[in-house]
Design a protein around this motif. Structure first.
Motif, PDB file in Angstrom:
ATOM      1  N   GLU A 145       0.925  -1.249   0.024  1.00 14.51           N
ATOM      2  CA  GLU A 145      -0.099   0.029  -0.222  1.00 14.51           C
ATOM      3  C   GLU A 145       0.885   1.244  -0.212  1.00 14.51           C
ATOM      4  O   GLU A 145       0.598   2.317  -0.756  1.00 14.51           O
ATOM      5  N   ARG A 146       2.055   1.223   0.923  1.00 18.15           N
ATOM      6  CA  ARG A 146       2.880   2.313   0.878  1.00 18.15           C
ATOM      7  C   ARG A 146       3.428   2.533  -0.479  1.00 18.15           C
ATOM      8  O   ARG A 146       3.733   3.506  -1.046  1.00 18.15           O
ATOM      9  N   CYS A 147       3.888   1.390  -1.289  1.00 19.14           N
ATOM     10  CA  CYS A 147       4.478   1.457  -2.369  1.00 19.14           C
ATOM     11  C   CYS A 147       3.580   2.213  -3.416  1.00 19.14           C
ATOM     12  O   CYS A 147       4.067   3.029  -4.438  1.00 19.14           O
ATOM     13  N   ASP A 148       2.265   1.550  -3.319  1.00 19.04           N
ATOM     14  CA  ASP A 148       1.403   2.249  -4.330  1.00 19.04           C
ATOM     15  C   ASP A 148       1.110   3.768  -4.104  1.00 19.04           C
ATOM     16  O   ASP A 148       1.273   4.565  -4.961  1.00 19.04           O
ATOM     17  N   ARG A 149       1.276   4.062  -2.978  1.00 17.42           N
ATOM     18  CA  ARG A 149       0.900   5.534  -2.682  1.00 17.42           C
ATOM     19  C   ARG A 149       1.994   6.514  -3.322  1.00 17.42           C
ATOM     20  O   ARG A 149       1.994   7.541  -3.759  1.00 17.42           O
ATOM     21  N   GLU A 150       3.422   5.695  -2.899  1.00 21.57           N
ATOM     22  CA  GLU A 150       4.593   6.443  -3.552  1.00 21.57           C
ATOM     23  C   GLU A 150       4.932   6.415  -4.837  1.00 21.57           C
ATOM     24  O   GLU A 150       6.021   6.728  -5.193  1.00 21.57           O
ATOM     25  N   PRO A 194       3.733  -0.273  -9.109  1.00 23.79           N
ATOM     26  CA  PRO A 194       2.768   0.426  -8.178  1.00 23.79           C
ATOM     27  C   PRO A 194       1.329   0.195  -9.065  1.00 23.79           C
ATOM     28  O   PRO A 194       1.513   0.533 -10.012  1.00 23.79           O
ATOM     29  N   ARG A 197      -5.040   2.885  -6.569  1.00 30.22           N
ATOM     30  CA  ARG A 197      -6.030   2.308  -5.781  1.00 30.22           C
ATOM     31  C   ARG A 197      -7.024   3.007  -5.845  1.00 30.22           C
ATOM     32  O   ARG A 197      -7.182   4.069  -6.064  1.00 30.22           O
TER      33      ARG A 197
END
Length: 197
Positions: A145-150, A194, A197
Motif C-alpha cells: 500500500e505504501r509502495c502504491d501511494r509513493e 505500483p 488504488r
C-alpha cells in the motif's frame, strides 16, 4: 483480518530469527543449501540471522501480532550496486565449508534489477502452524500500500512454485528467467509495479 503490525528493534532479533527458521526449515532453497536435516537444524538460524542483521541495520522488519510472521524489507536505490559482502558473510557465519551458503546470495544478487529504485522483500516468514490464515499477505500488503501511494515498485525472489502463486495474487509478476541453483530448485525473481488504488 486487520492484524496489528509493529516494527522490529534490535531486542526482537531472536524472535525474528526464530520465526524465519521455523518458516524456512523445510523450504526447497534452505533444504538445498543444507541438505542434511540435522545439520540444517544446527546452522540454519545463524544463516538466516545474517539476513535479519542486514534488515535491522539497513532496512525494516515488520512483525505481525503474536509473532506469527515477519517481513524483512530493504529500500534499493537505482544504479549499479556496490560489491555485496553479505553472501560471503552468510557462509562465514553459518557454515564456512559449505559454498552453497554463499552461492545462493551471489546468484540472486546477479539477477537483481537495479535500473529503478524499489522496495525489496528480502524475506517473509510465517510460523508453520499459522500458515494459510492470510497473515503473510496482510503483512506484505501493508508495505505494498505504501509502495502504491509513493509510486514505488517492489521486488522479491520466490523460493518455491507455491509461494510464486501467492505473490502473483498480490500483483507480482515473474520476470521470465528463474535463478537455477546447481542441482537444486529454481527461484523466481518477481516484480510488482505500483498500482492505482
Amino acid at each position: 483480518m486487520g492484524i496489528r503490525i509493529q516494527q522490529a528493534e534490535q531486542r526482537d532479533r531472536e524472535v525474528v530469527v526464530s520465526v524465519t527458521e521455523e518458516a524456512f526449515h523445510d523450504d526447497p532453497v534452505s533444504s538445498w543449501v543444507f541438505p542434511d536435516e540435522a545439520h540444517r537444524r544446527a546452522v540454519h538460524g545463524r544463516f538466516l540471522g545474517v539476513f535479519v542483521d542486514v534488515a535491522l541495520a539497513e532496512g525494516r522488519i515488520d512483525i505481525a501480532e503474536d509473532d506469527a510472521a515477519v517481513a524483512l524489507w530493504l529500500q534499493v536505490p537505482a544504479g549499479a550496486p556496490e560489491e555485496d559482502p553479505t553472501p560471503a558473510l552468510m557462509r562465514q557465519t553459518a557454515d564456512p565449508d559449505n559454498e552453497r551458503c554463499e552461492l545462493v546470495g551471489r546468484l540472486t544478487g546477479a539477477i537483481h534489477p537495479h535500473d529503478r529504485a524499489h522496495a525489496y522483500l528480502l524475506m517473509i516468514g510465517v510460523r508453520p502452524d499459522r500458515q494459510g490464515e492470510g497473515i503473510g499477505a496482510e503483512l506484505i500488503g501493508a508495505e505494498l500500500e505504501r509502495c502504491d501511494r509513493e509510486g514505488l515498485p517492489a521486488y522479491l525472489e520466490a523460493s518455491s512454485a507455491r509461494s510464486r502463486v501467492l505473490y502473483e495474487r498480490l500483483g507480482f509478476r515473474f520476470l521470465g528467467r528463474a535463478v537455477d541453483l546447481p542441482d537444486g530448485p529454481p527461484m523466481y525473481p518477481m516484480w510488482r509495479e505500483p498500482q492505482a488504488r
